[in-house]
Design an enzyme around this catalytic site. Structure first.
Site, PDB file in Angstrom:
ATOM      1  N   GLU B  86       0.833  -1.192   0.000  1.00  0.00           N
ATOM      2  CA  GLU B  86       0.000   0.000   0.000  1.00  0.00           C
ATOM      3  C   GLU B  86       0.872   1.249   0.000  1.00  0.00           C
ATOM      4  OE1 GLU B  86      -1.680  -0.329   4.412  1.00  0.00           O
ATOM      5  OE2 GLU B  86      -1.459   1.719   3.715  1.00  0.00           O
ATOM      6  N   CYS B 120      -3.458  -2.933   4.396  1.00  0.00           N
ATOM      7  CA  CYS B 120      -2.590  -4.003   4.895  1.00  0.00           C
ATOM      8  C   CYS B 120      -3.032  -5.396   4.454  1.00  0.00           C
ATOM      9  CB  CYS B 120      -2.532  -3.959   6.421  1.00  0.00           C
ATOM     10  SG  CYS B 120      -2.064  -2.341   7.041  1.00  0.00           S
ATOM     11  N   HIS B 250      -2.733  -9.715  12.173  1.00  0.00           N
ATOM     12  CA  HIS B 250      -2.156  -8.489  11.641  1.00  0.00           C
ATOM     13  C   HIS B 250      -1.910  -7.570  12.827  1.00  0.00           C
ATOM     14  CE1 HIS B 250      -1.404  -4.797   9.619  1.00  0.00           C
ATOM     15  NE2 HIS B 250      -2.502  -4.232  10.084  1.00  0.00           N
TER      16      HIS B 250
END
Lengths: 471, 471
Positions: B86, B120, B250
């Site tokens: 990203e 993400c 994450h």
């Protein structure tokens, strides 16, 4: 263990392009370009563009809702949704998440897939991903949905007439009328700076037009060589142009499509393929000793190859050129708009035919692949796809802008790109019923859309606007 | 017809993070934050960052070449390459095309795949795409390669300590030691503005920290519910936390990982799952009547759930927290860096174990999925992966910057972002042998990289620099 789905491919399609356009002949005169520079030199007829109430998000909302409604697909039947786009509105949040608003309403948020990124190739990447998913062990029996959406705009100057705008939605699943022949696939990927967008604050790309054309033709040669090798290995015979009924190319402008098909003829000549007759051989013979680089630069070769391939071009390529010539370069949607043109023109005679596809994205990524077309079952038939897309009517009911109004629109769009804290005119008078449009970008850059009422649909859920949210 | 590959998954991994870092305790003091705000409040130890000679392209070049060399994989054996990132350097040209330089040298340009985009989550999207490809009818027998690469930087202020930087490369194929259990997959995708990057000229995101945490936990609940439903449907019994050996999240910052695992305990409590004993039930009982919204806001619930889940957290989660705590948020690489930590810590005892993965990207896209770990065959074994990644050594040999030097570096990077026409210091003295670094961005925004000599490798082809080209 993988599943065993057969004839995975495209079940249904819908196309949307803005109803606002400018004729290339008019633009040509306004720009003071020599007569025929855009119409014959580029081979383009007309160019669509977004006004301040449309963008890649609104166009894709329109295409997706229209596809679901017109084919009677329940949003709960979608298990994967992927978007191909090179028009960046946000560098992190995907366009796919905006489209999730359609599905969240029905409680279906279990939908895999995000956006793919590499110039005009992204739609093909998304399509391959979606097809692979249906063939994988993680497939859950639902449909996939692939969306290509782009607005191609260029700074004032020679590249401006190569713009365009559109969104295409494609439903993916097994037993499709547009089935992949997945074993004959040739890709060519490499590092090039032919067209790119490094100026992050500007919507306009950096383009080296001449280099990009050479990169395109080199990638075409490389993909065709690999496609032929794989075909020959599996089928045990040489491939030639005669083995495909139609050829569909990514179309930045039509002239490059003409050159590309001629190039395949030259490739077949060099390969001594059966498609090239004696007369053609004689005309191409003088160029057989050119190096690769020389052959990309030779105007004489270009002319000779276009000449010998002309009848074949008219039969195998022209049916797939209508929308790209009338709407312009639609980036990721361009090749699928070309394919939609073929279905529009030939839907009743396509069953059993093979279509060769060449997808190209600068930077660069390119693949040649093929479809085998089949009759299909209602609502997923080629004729119904032509019927739903209704290309003739959509082209006929457009609004031609005079050049001054077009230039003014481009200036406003340039100013608005990347901006915040504004409301649009909300003027949707030129839009067809059922079209989404941008109403506001607030001080936090959050975007708000509404849907023009009155489509021939019973759905009214979205007509009061789609709201930015975070809950 | 699809192929029938078994145990498709991750065969090999390599991780790279910049050797330059700042300790959170030091940054905390420099920023005038209250003692423990970054170290206990966020749960972070240290943060890596790129200096002006590194970026997401150089880091991924380093990770990919190192993986190929250390596992002895010929670049010609790669048939697909996908990047999740990203961090936007170009809005059209993919990072994948930069990586093609490694493969073009060997004549292999027939490599499918481009970049995936949604905060993400992109690395997980790329990983799923690559695994599906191996299971699809278009698989050509080659390996896939997935790269996650990001540089997370924030404007000065409370979000700055949540930065980080890394690249991870993963080799994909059948008979993998890290195999997907592809039927138990639960996703949650929706439209949210919790973290996004609408200011195109700036590298920094727009973040609503509180909203993002709530979105993360809501997505976690939704994915876990779906994961459990699919497990129960296929296995005929209820799923509970006890059915997985390790949990990998994450990790934007470690504190959210602690809260997330506690949340799964609360979910198991509400589901009346076997994992929750009587003592825990009693402690969680007072919260059973909270609405969903109330439950996300309740500090008392958070505290009680963290308390009852603590022994389980220490056993099932802590082994997967080392790198995220030491390097920071690596965006797409973050969850795979957490997984790499588990392999680093437990490689000799992982065979047969199930690992639950939770991937989240703002905007938002989230999936819970699971791996079943296996012994594997050399060079593709868990122990060899730990050996190649060499995490302990990489962490030990870093260079800690004092805060003034860190701030100065951030200022320079801010200035350089999106820029052109500059040369870097070319100072690679802090980089390990074999690391790629940025040398120049020319007046056309073309980027040039070189490779630091002296890695324990015989490859020298790239050491004179990788050049921008278009031919």
């Amino acid at each position: 263990m993988a599943s065993h789905q057969k004839n995975v491919g495209i079940l249904a399609m819908e196309i949307y392009f803005p109803p606002t356009c400018i004729r290339q002949e008019v633009l040509e005169a306004h720009d003071g370009a020599s007569k025929g520079k855009y119409t014959i030199g580029l081979g383009q007829d007309c160019m669509a563009f977004c006004t301040e109430v449309e963008d890649v998000i609104s166009m894709s909302l329109t295409a997706v809702t229209s596809l679901l409604e017109k084919y009677g697909v329940d949003p709960k039947q979608i298990g994967r949704l992927e978007v191909g786009s090179e028009t960046v509105i946000d560098k992190s949040k995907s366009i796919k998440t905006f489209l999730m608003q359609i599905f969240e309403e029905t409680g279906n948020t279990d939908i895999e897939g995000v956006d793919s990124t590499n110039a005009c190739y992204d739609g093909t990447a998304a399509l391959f991903n979606c097809v692979n998913w249906v063939e994988s062990s993680s497939w859950d029996g639902c449909y996939g949905l692939v969306v290509c959406t782009d607005s191609a705009v260029y700074a004032e100057g020679p590249a401006r007439p190569t713009g365009g705008a559109a969104a295409i939605a494609m439903l993916i699943g097994p037993d499709a009328p547009i089935a992949f022949e997945s074993k004959f696939r040739g890709s060519h990927m490499s590092h090039a700076y032919d067209f790119y967008k490094p100026n992050l604050a500007s919507e306009y790309p950096v383009v080296d037009g001449k280099l990009s054309q050479t990169c395109y033709l080199m990638a075409l040669d490389s993909c065709y060589t690999r496609f032929c090798q794989k075909y020959e290995k599996l089928e045990g015979k040489q491939f030639s142009i005669d083995d495909a009924d139609y050829f569909v190319f990514h179309s930045p402008y039509n002239k490059l499509v003409q050159k590309s098909f001629a190039r395949l003829w030259f490739d077949d000549f060099l390969r001594n393929a059966s498609s090239v007759d004696e007369a053609a051989k004689q005309k191409l013979a003088p160029f057989s000793t050119l190096t690769g680089d020389e052959s990309y630069q030779s105007r004489d070769l270009e002319k000779a190859a276009q000449q010998v391939s002309k009848p074949s071009y008219d039969a195998k390529v022209v049916p797939a050129t209508l929308i790209p010539k009338q709407v312009g370069n639609m980036y990721t949607a361009s090749i699928y708009a070309a394919f939609a043109s073929l279905i529009h023109n030939k839907h009743s005679s396509l069953a059993g035919q093979r279509v060769l596809m060449f997808s190209y994205g600068s930077g660069l990524a390119a693949t040649m692949f093929s479809f085998r077309l089949r009759g299909g079952q209602l609502p997923f038939t080629l004729s119904n796809i032509a019927n739903v897309m209704n290309v003739g009517e959509k082209l006929k009911t457009r609004h031609e802008f005079p050049p001054e109004k077009f230039v003014k629109t481009m200036k406003l769009m340039e100013h608005r790109y990347g901006g915040k804290d504004f409301v649009t005119s909300k003027d949707c008078s030129l839009l067809a019923p059922g079209t989404y449009y941008l109403t506001e970008v607030d001080s936090m850059y959050r975007r708000f859309y509404a849907k023009k009422a009155g489509a021939n649909t019973t759905s009214t859920a979205c007509e009061n606007g789609l709201h930015a949210n975070g809950h």
